[in-house]
Write an enzyme that holds these catalytic residues in place. Structure first.
Site, PDB file in Angstrom:
ATOM      1  CD  GLU A   1      -1.245  -2.281   2.205  1.00 32.90           C
ATOM      2  OE1 GLU A   1      -0.069  -2.645   1.979  1.00 32.90           O
ATOM      3  OE2 GLU A   1      -1.968  -2.820   3.054  1.00 32.90           O
TER       4      GLU A   1
ATOM      5  CB  CYS B   1       0.168  -2.946   8.680  1.00 34.08           C
ATOM      6  SG  CYS B   1       1.198  -1.632   7.999  1.00 34.08           S
TER       7      CYS B   1
ATOM      8  CB  CYS C   1      -0.510   0.758   5.287  1.00 33.09           C
ATOM      9  SG  CYS C   1       1.026   0.044   4.652  1.00 33.09           S
TER      10      CYS C   1
HETATM   11  N1  THU Z   1       2.464  -6.289   4.247  1.00 35.22           N
HETATM   12  C1  THU Z   1       1.947  -5.455   3.292  1.00 35.22           C
HETATM   13  O1  THU Z   1       2.464  -5.369   2.174  1.00 35.22           O
HETATM   14  N2  THU Z   1       0.859  -4.710   3.625  1.00 35.22           N
HETATM   15  C2  THU Z   1       0.266  -4.710   4.854  1.00 35.22           C
HETATM   16  O2  THU Z   1      -0.609  -3.892   5.119  1.00 35.22           O
HETATM   17  C3  THU Z   1       0.674  -5.683   5.850  1.00 35.22           C
HETATM   18  C4  THU Z   1       1.918  -6.436   5.571  1.00 35.22           C
HETATM   19  C5  THU Z   1       3.657  -7.090   3.917  1.00 35.22           C
HETATM   20  C6  THU Z   1       4.897  -6.671   4.664  1.00 35.22           C
HETATM   21  C7  THU Z   1       5.704  -7.942   4.638  1.00 35.22           C
HETATM   22  O3  THU Z   1       6.458  -7.972   3.436  1.00 35.22           O
HETATM   23  C8  THU Z   1       4.682  -9.055   4.589  1.00 35.22           C
HETATM   24  O4  THU Z   1       3.452  -8.438   4.239  1.00 35.22           O
HETATM   25  C9  THU Z   1       4.509  -9.808   5.887  1.00 35.22           C
HETATM   26  O5  THU Z   1       4.324  -8.951   6.932  1.00 35.22           O
END
Ligand code: THU
Length: 130
Positions: free
Chosen positions: A55, A89, A92
């Site tokens: 994101e 998360c 983000c």
């Molecule tokens: N991740 C994302 O790309 N977006 C999120 O909102 C949560 C987590 C990714 C980060 C990491 O590369 C993987 O997911 C595991 O945490």
């Protein structure tokens, strides 16, 4: 741009995920008010904290290109076995709140057909602002 089309773009962006450590691949597609779409994937690093989520990759690409008026984002994620609902998360969500209004739409999808839709206001109530 339909939700389905935006999810399709997120699924294509996920193909570029660099995630050798978690093996959790995420793609995002950010829709701008002018109809333009910026995509992103998660990019991990051997020094784990240098990892960037899909994101934020999409949002930072858009902002760095001069686009700041956003309508929606589609997010898809999963490992090689299974797609899951990859909710954004906290970091983000906070980055979204810097640029997006409370009615910004967040589409979390397992496939083009199976998705949930929220607003930023629902996923980040009482957000921190200066
Ligand atoms: N991740 C994302 O790309 N977006 C999120 O909102 C949560 C987590 C990714 C980060 C990491 O590369 C993987 O997911 C595991 O945490």
């Amino acid at each position: 741009m339909t939700n389905r089309e935006l999810i399709k773009s997120a699924l294509a962006a996920r193909e570029n995920s660099h995630s050798p450590y978690s093996e959790f691949r995420v793609g995002a597609a950010l829709l701008c008010a002018d109809g333009k779409v910026y995509t992103g994937c998660n990019i991990e690093n051997a020094s784990y904290s240098a990892t960037v989520c899909a994101e934020r990759t999409a949002i930072f690409k858009a902002v760095s290109e001069g686009c700041r008026d956003f309508s929606a984002i589609a997010i898809v994620g999963g490992n090689s076995d299974k797609m899951t609902m990859a909710y954004p998360c906290g970091v983000c969500r906070q980055v979204m709140s810097e640029f997006c209004k409370k009615d910004f739409r967040i589409i979390v999808a397992e496939s083009e057909e199976k998705y949930e839709e929220y607003t930023l206001g629902e996923l980040l109530p009482k957000s921190f602002e200066l």
